[in-house]
Each structure stands twice: as C-alpha cells, then as structure tokens.
Design a protein around this motif. Structure first.
Motif, PDB file in Angstrom:
ATOM      1  N   ASP A  30       4.798  24.329   6.932  1.00  0.00           N
ATOM      2  CA  ASP A  30       5.328  24.880   5.678  1.00  0.00           C
ATOM      3  C   ASP A  30       4.976  23.956   4.507  1.00  0.00           C
ATOM      4  OD1 ASP A  30       6.642  26.523   3.900  1.00  0.00           O
ATOM      5  OD2 ASP A  30       8.615  25.622   4.275  1.00  0.00           O
ATOM      6  N   MET A  31       3.665  23.861   4.245  1.00  0.00           N
ATOM      7  CA  MET A  31       3.175  23.003   3.163  1.00  0.00           C
ATOM      8  C   MET A  31       3.883  23.301   1.848  1.00  0.00           C
ATOM      9  SD  MET A  31       0.478  20.853   3.661  1.00  0.00           S
ATOM     10  CE  MET A  31      -0.734  20.478   4.940  1.00  0.00           C
ATOM     11  N   LYS A  32       4.276  22.226   1.155  1.00  0.00           N
ATOM     12  CA  LYS A  32       4.958  22.377  -0.132  1.00  0.00           C
ATOM     13  C   LYS A  32       4.255  21.515  -1.184  1.00  0.00           C
ATOM     14  CE  LYS A  32       9.630  23.602   1.391  1.00  0.00           C
ATOM     15  NZ  LYS A  32       9.295  23.929   2.773  1.00  0.00           N
ATOM     16  N   PRO A  33       3.193  22.047  -1.804  1.00  0.00           N
ATOM     17  CA  PRO A  33       2.539  21.286  -2.880  1.00  0.00           C
ATOM     18  C   PRO A  33       3.543  20.989  -3.990  1.00  0.00           C
ATOM     19  CG  PRO A  33       1.188  23.146  -2.187  1.00  0.00           C
ATOM     20  CD  PRO A  33       2.526  23.324  -1.549  1.00  0.00           C
ATOM     21  N   SER A  34       3.720  19.697  -4.295  1.00  0.00           N
ATOM     22  CA  SER A  34       4.769  19.338  -5.255  1.00  0.00           C
ATOM     23  C   SER A  34       4.397  18.181  -6.167  1.00  0.00           C
ATOM     24  CB  SER A  34       6.049  18.967  -4.492  1.00  0.00           C
ATOM     25  OG  SER A  34       5.807  17.870  -3.619  1.00  0.00           O
ATOM     26  N   CYS A  35       3.181  17.605  -5.979  1.00  0.00           N
ATOM     27  CA  CYS A  35       2.845  16.435  -6.783  1.00  0.00           C
ATOM     28  C   CYS A  35       1.340  16.181  -6.713  1.00  0.00           C
ATOM     29  CB  CYS A  35       3.594  15.194  -6.269  1.00  0.00           C
ATOM     30  SG  CYS A  35       3.100  14.678  -4.599  1.00  0.00           S
ATOM     31  N   LEU A  36       0.896  15.194  -7.463  1.00  0.00           N
ATOM     32  CA  LEU A  36      -0.485  14.725  -7.354  1.00  0.00           C
ATOM     33  C   LEU A  36      -0.659  14.021  -6.017  1.00  0.00           C
ATOM     34  CD1 LEU A  36      -3.306  13.820  -8.530  1.00  0.00           C
ATOM     35  CD2 LEU A  36      -2.099  11.766  -9.330  1.00  0.00           C
ATOM     36  N   ILE A  37      -1.717  14.389  -5.274  1.00  0.00           N
ATOM     37  CA  ILE A  37      -2.087  13.631  -4.082  1.00  0.00           C
ATOM     38  C   ILE A  37      -3.485  13.052  -4.292  1.00  0.00           C
ATOM     39  CG2 ILE A  37      -0.630  15.008  -2.561  1.00  0.00           C
ATOM     40  CD1 ILE A  37      -3.217  16.324  -1.476  1.00  0.00           C
ATOM     41  N   HIS A  38      -3.747  11.932  -3.652  1.00  0.00           N
ATOM     42  CA  HIS A  38      -5.059  11.295  -3.757  1.00  0.00           C
ATOM     43  C   HIS A  38      -6.085  12.041  -2.926  1.00  0.00           C
ATOM     44  CE1 HIS A  38      -8.217   8.348  -2.715  1.00  0.00           C
ATOM     45  NE2 HIS A  38      -8.012   7.868  -3.929  1.00  0.00           N
ATOM     46  N   GLY A  39      -5.700  12.445  -1.721  1.00  0.00           N
ATOM     47  CA  GLY A  39      -6.574  13.244  -0.865  1.00  0.00           C
ATOM     48  C   GLY A  39      -7.445  12.450   0.089  1.00  0.00           C
ATOM     49  N   ASP A  40      -7.586  11.126  -0.152  1.00  0.00           N
ATOM     50  CA  ASP A  40      -8.413  10.306   0.749  1.00  0.00           C
ATOM     51  C   ASP A  40      -7.983   8.850   0.637  1.00  0.00           C
ATOM     52  OD1 ASP A  40     -10.361   9.872   2.672  1.00  0.00           O
ATOM     53  OD2 ASP A  40     -12.000   9.735   1.245  1.00  0.00           O
ATOM     54  N   TYR A  41      -6.700   8.614   0.830  1.00  0.00           N
ATOM     55  CA  TYR A  41      -6.117   7.285   0.651  1.00  0.00           C
ATOM     56  C   TYR A  41      -6.326   6.466   1.917  1.00  0.00           C
ATOM     57  CZ  TYR A  41      -2.610   3.885  -1.057  1.00  0.00           C
ATOM     58  OH  TYR A  41      -1.958   2.750  -1.506  1.00  0.00           O
ATOM     59  N   HIS A  42      -7.189   5.455   1.843  1.00  0.00           N
ATOM     60  CA  HIS A  42      -7.427   4.576   2.986  1.00  0.00           C
ATOM     61  C   HIS A  42      -7.980   3.248   2.472  1.00  0.00           C
ATOM     62  CE1 HIS A  42     -11.795   5.234   2.739  1.00  0.00           C
ATOM     63  NE2 HIS A  42     -11.554   6.522   2.645  1.00  0.00           N
ATOM     64  N   ARG A  88       3.261  14.781   2.096  1.00  0.00           N
ATOM     65  CA  ARG A  88       3.306  14.485   3.536  1.00  0.00           C
ATOM     66  C   ARG A  88       1.905  14.499   4.137  1.00  0.00           C
ATOM     67  NH1 ARG A  88       7.543  19.062   5.147  1.00  0.00           N
ATOM     68  NH2 ARG A  88       6.183  20.130   3.647  1.00  0.00           N
ATOM     69  N   TYR A  89       1.041  15.379   3.647  1.00  0.00           N
ATOM     70  CA  TYR A  89      -0.334  15.387   4.147  1.00  0.00           C
ATOM     71  C   TYR A  89      -1.067  14.125   3.697  1.00  0.00           C
ATOM     72  CZ  TYR A  89      -5.249  16.180   4.717  1.00  0.00           C
ATOM     73  OH  TYR A  89      -6.563  15.994   5.065  1.00  0.00           O
ATOM     74  N   ASP A  90      -0.871  13.726   2.436  1.00  0.00           N
ATOM     75  CA  ASP A  90      -1.525  12.528   1.907  1.00  0.00           C
ATOM     76  C   ASP A  90      -1.140  11.301   2.750  1.00  0.00           C
ATOM     77  OD1 ASP A  90      -3.397  12.006  -0.070  1.00  0.00           O
ATOM     78  OD2 ASP A  90      -1.926  11.432  -1.591  1.00  0.00           O
ATOM     79  N   VAL A  91       0.148  11.191   3.057  1.00  0.00           N
ATOM     80  CA  VAL A  91       0.641  10.083   3.875  1.00  0.00           C
ATOM     81  C   VAL A  91       0.048  10.157   5.280  1.00  0.00           C
ATOM     82  CG1 VAL A  91       2.692   9.112   4.988  1.00  0.00           C
ATOM     83  CG2 VAL A  91       2.786   9.795   2.576  1.00  0.00           C
ATOM     84  N   ALA A  92       0.070  11.343   5.875  1.00  0.00           N
ATOM     85  CA  ALA A  92      -0.419  11.500   7.246  1.00  0.00           C
ATOM     86  C   ALA A  92      -1.900  11.164   7.362  1.00  0.00           C
ATOM     87  CB  ALA A  92      -0.161  12.925   7.727  1.00  0.00           C
ATOM     88  N   TRP A  93      -2.705  11.614   6.399  1.00  0.00           N
ATOM     89  CA  TRP A  93      -4.142  11.309   6.434  1.00  0.00           C
ATOM     90  C   TRP A  93      -4.359   9.794   6.372  1.00  0.00           C
ATOM     91  CZ3 TRP A  93      -8.658  13.175   7.728  1.00  0.00           C
ATOM     92  CH2 TRP A  93      -9.842  12.601   7.230  1.00  0.00           C
ATOM     93  N   SER A  94      -3.586   9.107   5.523  1.00  0.00           N
ATOM     94  CA  SER A  94      -3.747   7.659   5.410  1.00  0.00           C
ATOM     95  C   SER A  94      -3.352   6.960   6.715  1.00  0.00           C
ATOM     96  CB  SER A  94      -2.927   7.112   4.233  1.00  0.00           C
ATOM     97  OG  SER A  94      -1.536   7.254   4.427  1.00  0.00           O
ATOM     98  N   LEU A 120       0.832  -1.212   0.000  1.00  0.00           N
ATOM     99  CA  LEU A 120       0.000   0.000   0.000  1.00  0.00           C
ATOM    100  C   LEU A 120       0.863   1.257   0.000  1.00  0.00           C
ATOM    101  CD1 LEU A 120      -2.726  -1.095   2.577  1.00  0.00           C
ATOM    102  CD2 LEU A 120      -3.088  -0.682   0.135  1.00  0.00           C
ATOM    103  N   VAL A 121       1.937   1.231   0.768  1.00  0.00           N
ATOM    104  CA  VAL A 121       2.846   2.386   0.814  1.00  0.00           C
ATOM    105  C   VAL A 121       3.507   2.588  -0.548  1.00  0.00           C
ATOM    106  CG1 VAL A 121       4.969   3.287   1.832  1.00  0.00           C
ATOM    107  CG2 VAL A 121       3.260   2.183   3.291  1.00  0.00           C
ATOM    108  N   LYS A 122       3.949   1.507  -1.155  1.00  0.00           N
ATOM    109  CA  LYS A 122       4.628   1.595  -2.458  1.00  0.00           C
ATOM    110  C   LYS A 122       3.675   2.155  -3.522  1.00  0.00           C
ATOM    111  CE  LYS A 122       8.179   0.541  -5.190  1.00  0.00           C
ATOM    112  NZ  LYS A 122       7.660   0.947  -6.496  1.00  0.00           N
ATOM    113  N   ILE A 123       2.413   1.731  -3.493  1.00  0.00           N
ATOM    114  CA  ILE A 123       1.436   2.236  -4.465  1.00  0.00           C
ATOM    115  C   ILE A 123       1.260   3.743  -4.312  1.00  0.00           C
ATOM    116  CG2 ILE A 123      -1.030   2.241  -5.048  1.00  0.00           C
ATOM    117  CD1 ILE A 123      -1.030  -0.788  -4.429  1.00  0.00           C
ATOM    118  N   LEU A 124       1.129   4.214  -3.064  1.00  0.00           N
ATOM    119  CA  LEU A 124       0.948   5.651  -2.837  1.00  0.00           C
ATOM    120  C   LEU A 124       2.197   6.426  -3.254  1.00  0.00           C
ATOM    121  CD1 LEU A 124      -0.883   7.893  -1.764  1.00  0.00           C
ATOM    122  CD2 LEU A 124       0.086   7.508   0.517  1.00  0.00           C
ATOM    123  N   ALA A 125       3.372   5.891  -2.932  1.00  0.00           N
ATOM    124  CA  ALA A 125       4.615   6.565  -3.303  1.00  0.00           C
ATOM    125  C   ALA A 125       4.760   6.665  -4.820  1.00  0.00           C
ATOM    126  CB  ALA A 125       5.810   5.829  -2.706  1.00  0.00           C
TER     127      ALA A 125
END
Length: 288
Positions: free
Chosen positions: A169-181, A206-212, A118-123
């Motif tokens: 210090d949010m750094k938007p840098s890529c596509l995030i899923h926003g609700d990965y669970h 980092r937010y995407d990971v933290a939410w998951s 699951l981690v590898k897929i999100l990464a």
C-alpha cells in the motif's frame, strides 16, 4: 586528463551568483575528466578558490536536469547535506549539464556513528516540505514504470512485485532520493554530502529506506546493513517486519538490474543476493 574549458561551450539556462563570478575568470581554471557512470560524463573543474563538478548527460539517460537543479536549490537553501547547485544548461550537442560544488570522494568505510549520521541525513530529506518550494513541479512517476523498466521481460518478477505492492500500500508523501547508497554519499573531513538526484521524485519514504538497506547489504556487508536498518527503525519508528516487505520490493529491483547486467556482479554479490532471498519471508531462491 586535462580537457580545457568546457564551461564556455555551455548555454546556461540558470546561473547562480557563484557561476557568474566563475565565468568572469574562466582563464584561471581547467577541467579534469573523472570516472563516469552509466548515465553521464563527469568532470572536475579546478578553480583558484574552489573546485566544482560538471556532469554532462551525453549517454542514453536523459533526465529532467531542470527539476534536479530546483530540488538541489531548495535542499541547499534549507541547509540539507547536498552539493551547492551552481548552474545548469545544455552543451553544443544539446546534452543537459549540471554544475555543482565539489564535495569530496564517495564514502569508503562506515562505523556506527557514520551509519547513524547517514540515516539522519536521509530522514531530514524526507521531512523537507518540498512542495512548499516546488508545488506540483516535483516529479511524480508511476512506481513500476519508473523503477522497473522492461519488467515485461521478467514475468516471474512482475507477478511477485504486483502482489507485494498490493500488500505494501505505497503512500507517496515526500521527496525521495531514489538511489541512496554509499556511492552517492561524498565525504570530506567530517562532512557528508548526498549527490546524484537523477531519481529524485515524490514517493514513499519506506521504499527509499529499504533500497538503501538492500544496497548496503549487497555492497557493504550484512552486518552493516543490519546496524543501518536498526538505526532506520529507531529514527523513523518503523517496525523491522514492516520494512521487510519494502526490502523485498527493493531486492526485486536489484535482481532485475542484475539480470540486465546494469549492476556490477561477482561471486560475493550473488552470495549476498542469495542471503537476502533466504532471509526475507516474501522472497525465494528461485528468483536468481
């Protein structure tokens, strides 16, 4: 419950070759209503050669389905673990619709191997240079406005959130899923597929990971969340202390949804929220 053939009632804006072929044999398949979420009605389209999922946003939520289709197309073409986008359009009521491949049922249990997968897929999703596919068409939103709607009703959460965002210090840098669970990960045999790209946008991984992690903690277990967090830190080379700040931000969102009755709540859920609050240095028990 069988509900006939809803595909013939859709004005298709974009159609893949798969859908073109499917529509030529529309008399040979039928639709069955599935359990639907807060945002949309979901149907399974059973055809002789394959099954599909039709999602109709006929409730309050009105997402950008065109963007979802483009994001899915780019991810699927890249070989990412997502459903095949088959077509999108609008029905006779003007509600947006999205047709994708059928990829199984939500994950019910996890072990260390599956957590690592699951981690590898999100990464891999975060590594995809989606701007190469979509340019400036990838949705971009203001973080608080998007993830914390109606926060003005929760001044205690807003004050702490703004303080945490300054630190983060949010750094938007890529596509995030926003609700990965786990509820948005389908499983069939050994294949995992990520669904529900309603919240997909340009963001901070980092937010995407933290939410998951927070959702894993609340709806699976603290032990599984800890193992999942460790796998995330290994994959992303994050320090656990750095993730704790983003987990605090994600937890604030969870609490706000809890207070708005937007998430299912029972005594176990409340107990797990309290566990997160007591163990995160940025949070406190008073938030509940």
């Amino acid at each position: 419950m069988n509900i006939g053939n809803p595909l013939r009632e859709i004005n298709w804006v974009e159609k893949s070759s798969t859908l073109e072929a499917l529509l030529k044999h529309e008399g040979s398949f039928h639709a069955v209503s599935l359990d639907s979420g807060l945002e949309a009605e979901v149907m399974k389209i059973a055809a002789p050669t394959a099954d599909y999922i039709l999602k109709v946003w006929n409730k309050a939520s009105k997402p950008n389905v065109h963007a979802q289709y483009q994001i899915l197309s780019a991810l699927f073409t890249n070989g990412s673990s997502v459903s095949e986008p088959v077509g999108w359009g609008t029905d006779r009521n003007g509600d947006s619709t999205l047709l994708t491949s059928y990829d199984g049922m939500p994950v019910q249990s996890v072990d260390q191997r599956k957590l690592t997968q699951l981690v590898k897929i999100l990464a891999d999703i975060h590594k995809l240079p989606l701007e190469d596919f979509m340019g400036d068409r990838l949705p971009r939103y203001e973080f608080i406005d998007y993830f914390f709607p109606r926060i003005e009703k929760h001044p205690d959460i807003r004050i702490l959130l703004e303080e945490l965002l300054q630190r983060a210090d949010m750094k938007p840098s890529c596509l995030i899923h926003g609700d990965y669970h786990l509820g948005n990960i389908l499983e069939t045999e050994d294949k995992l597929t990520v669904i529900d790209w309603t919240n997909a946008q340009w963001g901070d991984p980092r937010y995407d990971v933290a939410w998951s992690i927070i959702i894993m903690w609340i709806f699976a277990s603290e032990e599984q969340a800890a193992a999942y967090r460790a796998a995330c830190c290994a994959e992303y080379r994050y320090e656990e202390h750095d993730l704790e700040l983003f987990e605090a931000i994600a937890c604030l969102r969870g609490i706000m949804l809890f207070k708005a009755n937007d998430v299912p709540i029972d005594h176990r859920t409340i107990s797990r929220f309290r566990s997160i609050l007591s163990k995160n240095e940025y949070l406190n028990d008073q938030l509940l």
